[in-house]
Structure formats: C-alpha cells, structure tokens
Design a protein around this motif. Sequence first.
Motif, PDB file in Angstrom:
ATOM      1  N   PHE A  35       0.832  -1.201   0.000  1.00 27.41           N
ATOM      2  CA  PHE A  35       0.000   0.000   0.000  1.00 27.41           C
ATOM      3  C   PHE A  35       0.871   1.257   0.000  1.00 27.41           C
ATOM      4  CE2 PHE A  35      -2.083   3.380   2.471  1.00 27.41           C
ATOM      5  CZ  PHE A  35      -3.218   3.575   1.708  1.00 27.41           C
ATOM      6  N   LYS A  36       1.911   1.259   0.828  1.00 27.82           N
ATOM      7  CA  LYS A  36       2.787   2.433   0.898  1.00 27.82           C
ATOM      8  C   LYS A  36       3.474   2.693  -0.433  1.00 27.82           C
ATOM      9  CE  LYS A  36       3.794   2.128   5.860  1.00 27.82           C
ATOM     10  NZ  LYS A  36       4.841   1.853   6.872  1.00 27.82           N
ATOM     11  N   ALA A  37       3.864   1.626  -1.125  1.00 32.89           N
ATOM     12  CA  ALA A  37       4.523   1.781  -2.416  1.00 32.89           C
ATOM     13  C   ALA A  37       3.602   2.456  -3.425  1.00 32.89           C
ATOM     14  CB  ALA A  37       4.975   0.424  -2.933  1.00 32.89           C
ATOM     15  N   LYS A  38       2.305   2.173  -3.327  1.00 28.98           N
ATOM     16  CA  LYS A  38       1.352   2.726  -4.276  1.00 28.98           C
ATOM     17  C   LYS A  38       0.943   4.148  -3.921  1.00 28.98           C
ATOM     18  CE  LYS A  38      -0.779  -1.670  -5.645  1.00 28.98           C
ATOM     19  NZ  LYS A  38      -2.039  -2.460  -5.644  1.00 28.98           N
ATOM     20  N   THR A  39       0.997   4.491  -2.638  1.00 29.67           N
ATOM     21  CA  THR A  39       0.453   5.781  -2.200  1.00 29.67           C
ATOM     22  C   THR A  39       1.500   6.774  -1.728  1.00 29.67           C
ATOM     23  OG1 THR A  39       0.138   4.971   0.055  1.00 29.67           O
ATOM     24  CG2 THR A  39      -1.687   4.670  -1.487  1.00 29.67           C
ATOM     25  N   GLN A  40       2.773   6.404  -1.804  1.00 34.36           N
ATOM     26  CA  GLN A  40       3.790   7.286  -1.222  1.00 34.36           C
ATOM     27  C   GLN A  40       3.810   8.668  -1.855  1.00 34.36           C
ATOM     28  OE1 GLN A  40       7.606   5.559  -1.774  1.00 34.36           O
ATOM     29  NE2 GLN A  40       7.389   5.239  -3.974  1.00 34.36           N
ATOM     30  N   GLU A  41       3.385   8.772  -3.119  1.00 36.45           N
ATOM     31  CA  GLU A  41       3.382  10.073  -3.772  1.00 36.45           C
ATOM     32  C   GLU A  41       2.093  10.852  -3.514  1.00 36.45           C
ATOM     33  OE1 GLU A  41       4.179   9.534  -7.863  1.00 36.45           O
ATOM     34  OE2 GLU A  41       6.211   8.737  -7.567  1.00 36.45           O
ATOM     35  N   GLU A  42       1.123  10.207  -2.914  1.00 38.07           N
ATOM     36  CA  GLU A  42      -0.163  10.850  -2.696  1.00 38.07           C
ATOM     37  C   GLU A  42      -0.405  11.232  -1.240  1.00 38.07           C
ATOM     38  OE1 GLU A  42      -3.288   8.452  -4.262  1.00 38.07           O
ATOM     39  OE2 GLU A  42      -2.221   7.994  -6.111  1.00 38.07           O
ATOM     40  N   VAL A  43       0.109  10.431  -0.312  1.00 36.59           N
ATOM     41  CA  VAL A  43      -0.158  10.689   1.091  1.00 36.59           C
ATOM     42  C   VAL A  43       0.977  10.154   1.952  1.00 36.59           C
ATOM     43  CG1 VAL A  43      -1.435   8.535   1.376  1.00 36.59           C
ATOM     44  CG2 VAL A  43      -1.890  10.437   2.936  1.00 36.59           C
ATOM     45  N   HIS A  44       1.296  10.897   2.979  1.00 36.89           N
ATOM     46  CA  HIS A  44       2.298  10.464   3.950  1.00 36.89           C
ATOM     47  C   HIS A  44       1.553   9.941   5.176  1.00 36.89           C
ATOM     48  CE1 HIS A  44       5.234  12.208   1.370  1.00 36.89           C
ATOM     49  NE2 HIS A  44       4.818  13.451   1.578  1.00 36.89           N
TER      50      HIS A  44
END
Length: 477
Positions: free
Chosen positions: A407-416
């Motif tokens: 999940f973090k790999a997919k969302t790292q550019e969208e949310v911290h």
Amino acid sequence: MVRSLKNPKKAKRKSKGSKKADESSSSNAIPSMPAKVWQPGVDALEEGEELQCDPSAYNSLHAFHIGWPCLSFDVVRDSLGLVRTEFPHTIYCVTGTQANNAPNSIGIFKISNISGKRRELVPTKTSNADTDMDSDSSDSDEDEMENEGPKAPVFQVRKVFHEGCVNRIRAMTQKPHICATWGDTGHVQIWDFSSHLNALAEAETNVSKDASTVSTQTPLVKFTGHKDEGYAIDWSPLVPGRLVSGDCKNCIHLWEPASDSTWNVDSKPFAGHTGSVEDLQWSPTEPYVFASSSVDKTIAIWDTRLGKSPATSFKAHNTDVNVISWNRLASCMLASGSDDGTFSIRDLRLLKEGDSVVAHFEYHKHPITSIEWSPHEASTLAVSSSDNQLTIWDLSLERDEEEEAEFKAKTQEEVHAPTDLPPQLLFVHQGQKDLKELHWHTQIPGMLISTAADGFNILMPSNIETNLPPANANANA
C-alpha cells in the motif's frame, strides 16, 4: 484529514462534521502537494493552518441541534423496517436538555429524508468533492439528482417539561414509547411518549411552527429513593420493563414492572462500590445479570438472585471507569472506558483466570465519555472522548506488514500516512465540541448518532462495511 494553508488572520479549526445544520461550506480546495495526514492529539496545527473535512469519507453526514445542549439521548426503535439500507432514512430519538437558568425539557424528535451516497462496489476516483456536509447529499439517489438535487432533511420535535437537567435518558427496547430519565434533582422518572411519537409519525411537516413550545406531562413514575443524583441507568433487553438505576452515592436500585404503567422499586439497594456508580449494562443473554462501573476504578458483575452484593468485582482501570458496553453479538465481551482516555475489552470467560483483558487502547488522551458495540458487527465498536474525537474500531483487524508495504509503495506520492496508528482504528470523526454520548442505530447498519455541547451529528462513514442479513430481513419490525 488534510492540512491546508489559509489566511492566518481568518484561520479557524475545522474538521469532519463541524458545521451547524443551517450552515454550508463552499470550499473545494484540493492540495497540490502530497497530503499530510494530521493525527488528532499528536500533531499541532501551525499558524495559518486549519483542518479540512474530507466529504468522501462519509456516505452521509448531517448536523442539527434542538436549542440547549443535550448531553444524553437514545435512539427510539421504530416500525419502518428491521434492516434499512436505502436512502433516504428516517430516525426517531429522545433526548434531554442541560439548560442554564432556563426550564429543561425532554425532546422527542423525528428526522426524515436523511440523504446520502449509495455505496459503490468499486470506488471511483473523483477530483471534485461535495463539501455541503449539512445537506450532505453528494451522489445520492439519481432521481433526486435529476430533480434539482436532494431535499434537505426534515426535523420535527415535540418537547415535554422536565424538572431539572436530564443527566441520562433511555428508551425501552421492547416498548420504545416508554422512557426513563435521570435528573440532577436526584429523581428517576418513567414517561409514556406514545402520543408524541404517534403525532410525529403522522406528520409530514413541522409538528409545531414554534419549536420552543414545551408541553407539561405527568410521568408514570417518579422515584425519590435515591440519595443523590446519578447517571447510570439501563433497561433489560430480555425482560420488558426491568430496569436498574445507579447514583453518585454508590447505590443501585432494581425496578420490576407491576403493570404497563407501574413499577415496584426495591427500596434496599445493591451495594458494593465505594465510589459513584457511573454506568450500568444488563447482560444480553442472562435476564438476572448486569454489570456496573464506578469511580472506584472497578467493574462489578451482579446477579439479582444472589442478594445485594456483587457476584464478582475487579479493578478495571487506573482511574474512574466512566462507561461500559456489553456486546450483544458476542456476550462474553465487555468494553469499558476510563477517565484517563484508555479503553479496554474484556473476555468475561477469563475472569477466573485473573487477566481477562484481550485488548487495551491508549489512543485517546482525555476522558472516554461514551462507548458502544455495533449492533451489526461483533468486532466493531465506537468511542467518544473529551478530546472531541469520535473513533470507530474493528478488533478483528491486525497489522499485515506485507500488505502495508504494498500500500505504501502505491500511495507514497499521494499521502504520507503515519505508521504508529493502531491497525484496528477504522475512522476518526471530528467537528463537535465536548462530545458526550453516541449510539449506533440498530435498524440502519453503519449509522451513528452523537451528541455534544454544540449539537448532534448523524454520520455514516464510507469505510464501515456491514455483512447484511438476507433481503427478507427488511420486513417491518
């Protein structure tokens, strides 16, 4: 939650559900940078920052008030269907005011045409969010949208004079027109509100143009045997009319119905606590068993057949035990909330072994004011705190490191996303000040109602999934 920079001179704190019922919001700002998830009670807002509500987090959200603050209420069971999943919704509730230098009253109210979003099996990503949270109607019924959008909810109320502030109010499950109130005068009273509920059911518009009109009604019973005021009171879910009430002088009295309109109250109280009795809960499976929590930091289990002393008692928290909730879908589970902000889950089957705590949470940093298990999901409960947060928890969830990494790999550019939040934490609702009580609606899966010093919220978080019973369960109650 996201943080956005506004004019420092006009910056005010806002969060989910923060607006009044007659106000609206027009902000559709979308952060141009990766969103920072703001952790309540952990992160501090910097100068010029304000919390913004994310409307996509809700299937439905409405705010309203009836005048004076109401620090206790109850959902009234109705005959509109056992399991209702389609918008618009209608609800009935009873509440009581805490007015300063003014007459207090009980409010019997109905809210109809509660709109919201249909849950999609596959969520779609949209760039525009509807932020009118008080009319709260984005993505609601297509027919409504074609006809100039959904109509606003209709609020109708009838008021009955109550001597003193209403500390707590509860409606009987089996006969919901019968309600009990705890007053700060030290009296427990039982009322029949059938005429008011019938009038609300038949009315299509406001029952009275003057919502301030307060009628006078004589209670069925007024018990004066308590030696002080109290807050603890509960109807038995198994025996119609059976009631317990507890006061700030450590005493608990048992009420047994003698007829439809009279009760016999045992003059000899149950005694065992050394501090104020804060909450009471009947067992969902044993008609003679109830639990109590106290300022003396303990929880006691009582059996009315065994005399006036507790069957067992144990230290539950390091400070006052403010509230308890007995799980009606998993009757071995008892939840409790404390004055230090912690709440615990106990498996009562393990009491004899010494340590019955199966889950303990220290997320909230201020007193827990209300706690209640979901009537539709055995592992889900809601908690409110003096930190102005209402949180929803699913105890069946566990941290999955592999899934988290993906999940973090997919969302790292969208949310911290913060890494230290409990995996069981499903939802955080804010916007109300001095939250006091919450209840799930037993006939509308996923709906929560909460009351605070500044009014009520009705909310249906979009991430609360409920395994619904077969369609034929929608038959009238």
